[in-house]
Scaffold this active site. Structure first.
Site, mmCIF file in Angstrom:
data_model
loop_
_atom_site.group_PDB
_atom_site.id
_atom_site.type_symbol
_atom_site.label_atom_id
_atom_site.label_comp_id
_atom_site.label_asym_id
_atom_site.label_seq_id
_atom_site.Cartn_x
_atom_site.Cartn_y
_atom_site.Cartn_z
ATOM 1 N N HIS A 196 0.845 -1.191 0.000
ATOM 2 C CA HIS A 196 0.000 0.000 0.000
ATOM 3 C C HIS A 196 0.887 1.249 0.000
ATOM 4 O O HIS A 196 2.050 1.201 0.427
ATOM 5 C CB HIS A 196 -0.887 0.017 1.248
ATOM 6 N N GLU A 238 0.999 3.897 1.882
ATOM 7 C CA GLU A 238 1.558 4.330 3.169
ATOM 8 C C GLU A 238 2.741 3.460 3.591
ATOM 9 O O GLU A 238 3.723 3.952 4.142
ATOM 10 C CB GLU A 238 0.488 4.269 4.276
ATOM 11 N N CYS A 274 -6.240 2.113 5.665
ATOM 12 C CA CYS A 274 -6.864 0.826 5.980
ATOM 13 C C CYS A 274 -6.329 0.331 7.333
ATOM 14 O O CYS A 274 -5.433 0.948 7.903
ATOM 15 C CB CYS A 274 -6.522 -0.165 4.868
ATOM 16 N N CYS A 321 -2.420 -0.163 7.328
ATOM 17 C CA CYS A 321 -1.627 1.073 7.281
ATOM 18 C C CYS A 321 -1.821 1.902 8.548
ATOM 19 O O CYS A 321 -0.869 2.499 9.052
ATOM 20 C CB CYS A 321 -1.976 1.874 6.036
HETATM 21 ZN ZN LIG Z 1 -3.447 0.425 3.532
#
Ligand SMILES: [Zn+2]
Length: 173
Positions: A64, A66, A94, A97
Protein backbone atom coordinates in the site's frame (compact mmCIF):
# COMPACT_ATOMS: atom_id res chain seq x y z
CA UNK A 1 -15.95 15.28 10.41
CA UNK A 2 -14.18 17.85 8.30
CA UNK A 3 -11.37 19.00 10.55
CA UNK A 4 -9.77 21.10 7.80
CA UNK A 5 -12.22 23.92 8.49
CA UNK A 6 -10.51 24.88 11.75
CA UNK A 7 -7.16 25.53 10.04
CA UNK A 8 -5.63 28.91 9.29
CA UNK A 9 -5.23 29.86 5.65
CA UNK A 10 -1.49 29.34 5.91
CA UNK A 11 -1.84 25.85 7.40
CA UNK A 12 -4.43 24.95 4.82
CA UNK A 13 -2.11 26.06 2.03
CA UNK A 14 0.74 23.97 3.42
CA UNK A 15 -1.45 20.86 3.75
CA UNK A 16 -2.82 21.34 0.25
CA UNK A 17 0.71 21.64 -1.11
CA UNK A 18 1.76 18.26 0.31
CA UNK A 19 -1.57 16.65 -0.53
CA UNK A 20 -0.95 17.61 -4.18
CA UNK A 21 2.32 15.68 -3.90
CA UNK A 22 0.38 12.69 -2.56
CA UNK A 23 -2.04 13.10 -5.49
CA UNK A 24 0.92 12.97 -7.88
CA UNK A 25 1.76 9.61 -6.33
CA UNK A 26 -1.86 8.46 -6.73
CA UNK A 27 -1.58 9.38 -10.40
CA UNK A 28 1.33 6.92 -10.77
CA UNK A 29 -0.89 4.20 -9.30
CA UNK A 30 -3.63 4.97 -11.85
CA UNK A 31 -1.12 4.74 -14.68
CA UNK A 32 -0.10 1.27 -13.57
CA UNK A 33 -3.69 0.04 -13.18
CA UNK A 34 -3.75 0.18 -9.39
CA UNK A 35 -6.32 1.61 -7.00
CA UNK A 36 -5.25 5.27 -7.07
CA UNK A 37 -3.93 6.02 -3.60
CA UNK A 38 -0.80 8.09 -2.99
CA UNK A 39 1.17 9.09 0.07
CA UNK A 40 4.06 11.34 1.11
CA UNK A 41 5.79 11.76 4.47
CA UNK A 42 7.11 15.19 5.41
CA UNK A 43 9.90 15.93 7.89
CA UNK A 44 11.24 19.44 8.51
CA UNK A 45 9.53 20.68 5.37
CA UNK A 46 11.06 17.95 3.17
CA UNK A 47 9.42 14.94 1.62
CA UNK A 48 11.39 11.96 2.92
CA UNK A 49 9.07 9.17 1.81
CA UNK A 50 6.78 8.61 -1.14
CA UNK A 51 4.57 5.76 -2.11
CA UNK A 52 1.67 4.65 -4.21
CA UNK A 53 -0.39 1.53 -4.23
CA UNK A 54 1.43 -1.31 -6.06
CA UNK A 55 -0.48 -4.30 -4.76
CA UNK A 56 -1.43 -5.69 -8.18
CA UNK A 57 1.83 -5.08 -9.97
CA UNK A 58 3.95 -6.53 -7.19
CA UNK A 59 1.34 -9.21 -6.33
CA UNK A 60 1.81 -8.30 -2.70
CA UNK A 61 -1.00 -7.36 -0.30
CA UNK A 62 1.43 -5.28 1.80
CA UNK A 63 2.30 -2.84 -0.97
CA UNK A 64 0.00 0.00 0.00
CA UNK A 65 1.02 3.63 -0.53
CA UNK A 66 1.56 4.33 3.17
CA UNK A 67 3.71 1.22 3.75
CA UNK A 68 6.06 2.15 0.88
CA UNK A 69 6.31 5.74 2.12
CA UNK A 70 6.97 4.57 5.71
CA UNK A 71 9.72 2.22 4.44
CA UNK A 72 11.40 5.05 2.59
CA UNK A 73 11.05 7.52 5.47
CA UNK A 74 12.44 5.03 8.03
CA UNK A 75 15.43 4.43 5.77
CA UNK A 76 15.98 8.16 5.55
CA UNK A 77 15.64 8.82 9.30
CA UNK A 78 17.57 5.68 10.19
CA UNK A 79 15.10 4.68 12.86
CA UNK A 80 11.78 2.87 13.17
CA UNK A 81 10.33 5.88 14.98
CA UNK A 82 9.08 8.55 12.61
CA UNK A 83 8.65 11.23 15.25
CA UNK A 84 8.06 14.79 14.03
CA UNK A 85 6.76 13.51 10.71
CA UNK A 86 3.47 14.19 8.99
CA UNK A 87 1.99 11.57 6.69
CA UNK A 88 -0.22 12.78 3.86
CA UNK A 89 -2.40 10.21 2.14
CA UNK A 90 -5.15 10.77 -0.40
CA UNK A 91 -7.51 8.18 1.12
CA UNK A 92 -8.24 7.23 4.75
CA UNK A 93 -5.80 4.49 5.84
CA UNK A 94 -6.86 0.83 5.98
CA UNK A 95 -6.36 -1.28 9.15
CA UNK A 96 -2.88 -2.42 8.07
CA UNK A 97 -1.63 1.07 7.28
CA UNK A 98 -3.28 2.66 10.32
CA UNK A 99 -1.52 -0.03 12.39
CA UNK A 100 1.80 0.74 10.73
CA UNK A 101 1.32 4.47 11.39
CA UNK A 102 0.81 3.74 15.10
CA UNK A 103 3.81 1.37 15.13
CA UNK A 104 5.98 4.07 13.51
CA UNK A 105 4.77 6.59 16.14
CA UNK A 106 3.88 9.07 13.41
CA UNK A 107 2.32 12.03 15.23
CA UNK A 108 0.32 13.60 12.39
CA UNK A 109 -1.78 12.21 9.58
CA UNK A 110 -3.57 14.27 6.95
CA UNK A 111 -5.93 12.49 4.59
CA UNK A 112 -8.17 13.62 1.76
CA UNK A 113 -11.23 11.44 1.49
CA UNK A 114 -12.83 8.75 3.62
CA UNK A 115 -12.88 5.07 2.78
CA UNK A 116 -16.19 3.85 4.10
CA UNK A 117 -15.36 0.23 3.24
CA UNK A 118 -11.94 -0.04 4.89
CA UNK A 119 -11.02 3.21 6.63
CA UNK A 120 -9.54 2.94 10.10
CA UNK A 121 -9.27 6.60 10.97
CA UNK A 122 -12.91 6.80 12.00
CA UNK A 123 -14.98 5.16 9.25
CA UNK A 124 -14.99 1.57 10.50
CA UNK A 125 -12.55 1.69 13.38
CA UNK A 126 -10.41 4.48 14.70
CA UNK A 127 -7.02 2.86 15.11
CA UNK A 128 -5.30 6.24 14.88
CA UNK A 129 -7.05 7.58 17.94
CA UNK A 130 -7.49 4.62 20.26
CA UNK A 131 -6.82 5.58 23.89
CA UNK A 132 -5.91 1.97 24.81
CA UNK A 133 -2.91 2.06 22.46
CA UNK A 134 0.29 3.75 23.63
CA UNK A 135 0.25 6.19 20.71
CA UNK A 136 -2.45 8.46 19.35
CA UNK A 137 -2.27 10.36 16.10
CA UNK A 138 -3.51 13.86 15.33
CA UNK A 139 -5.68 13.53 12.26
CA UNK A 140 -6.80 16.16 9.80
CA UNK A 141 -9.20 15.07 7.12
CA UNK A 142 -10.85 16.68 4.14
CA UNK A 143 -7.80 18.34 2.53
CA UNK A 144 -8.51 18.40 -1.26
CA UNK A 145 -11.28 15.91 -0.62
CA UNK A 146 -12.83 16.12 -4.08
CA UNK A 147 -9.50 15.82 -5.90
CA UNK A 148 -8.61 12.79 -3.78
CA UNK A 149 -12.01 11.11 -4.23
CA UNK A 150 -12.22 11.66 -7.99
CA UNK A 151 -9.57 9.16 -9.14
CA UNK A 152 -11.06 6.54 -6.81
CA UNK A 153 -14.54 7.05 -8.27
CA UNK A 154 -13.21 6.87 -11.82
CA UNK A 155 -11.13 3.79 -11.09
CA UNK A 156 -14.02 1.81 -9.65
CA UNK A 157 -16.36 2.92 -12.41
CA UNK A 158 -13.89 1.63 -14.99
CA UNK A 159 -13.27 -1.49 -12.92
CA UNK A 160 -17.00 -2.30 -12.76
CA UNK A 161 -17.42 -1.65 -16.48
CA UNK A 162 -14.52 -3.97 -17.26
CA UNK A 163 -15.88 -6.65 -14.91
CA UNK A 164 -19.36 -6.52 -16.43
CA UNK A 165 -17.90 -6.61 -19.99
CA UNK A 166 -15.85 -9.67 -19.07
CA UNK A 167 -18.88 -11.19 -17.47
CA UNK A 168 -21.06 -10.80 -20.54
CA UNK A 169 -18.17 -12.01 -22.70
CA UNK A 170 -17.92 -15.10 -20.54
CA UNK A 171 -21.66 -15.66 -20.81
CA UNK A 172 -21.48 -15.41 -24.60
CA UNK A 173 -18.89 -18.15 -24.81
ZN1 LIG B 1 -3.45 0.42 3.53
Amino acid sequence: MDTSEALSEEQLKEHEHYMREALNEAEKAINSGEVPIGCVIVYNGNIIGRGHNLRNNLKNPLCHAEISAINEAANFIGDWRLEDCTLYVTVEPCPMCAGAIVQARIPNVVFGTRNVKAGCAGSILNILDEPRFNHQVNVIEGILREECAKPMGEFFKRFRKKASAENSEAQNQ
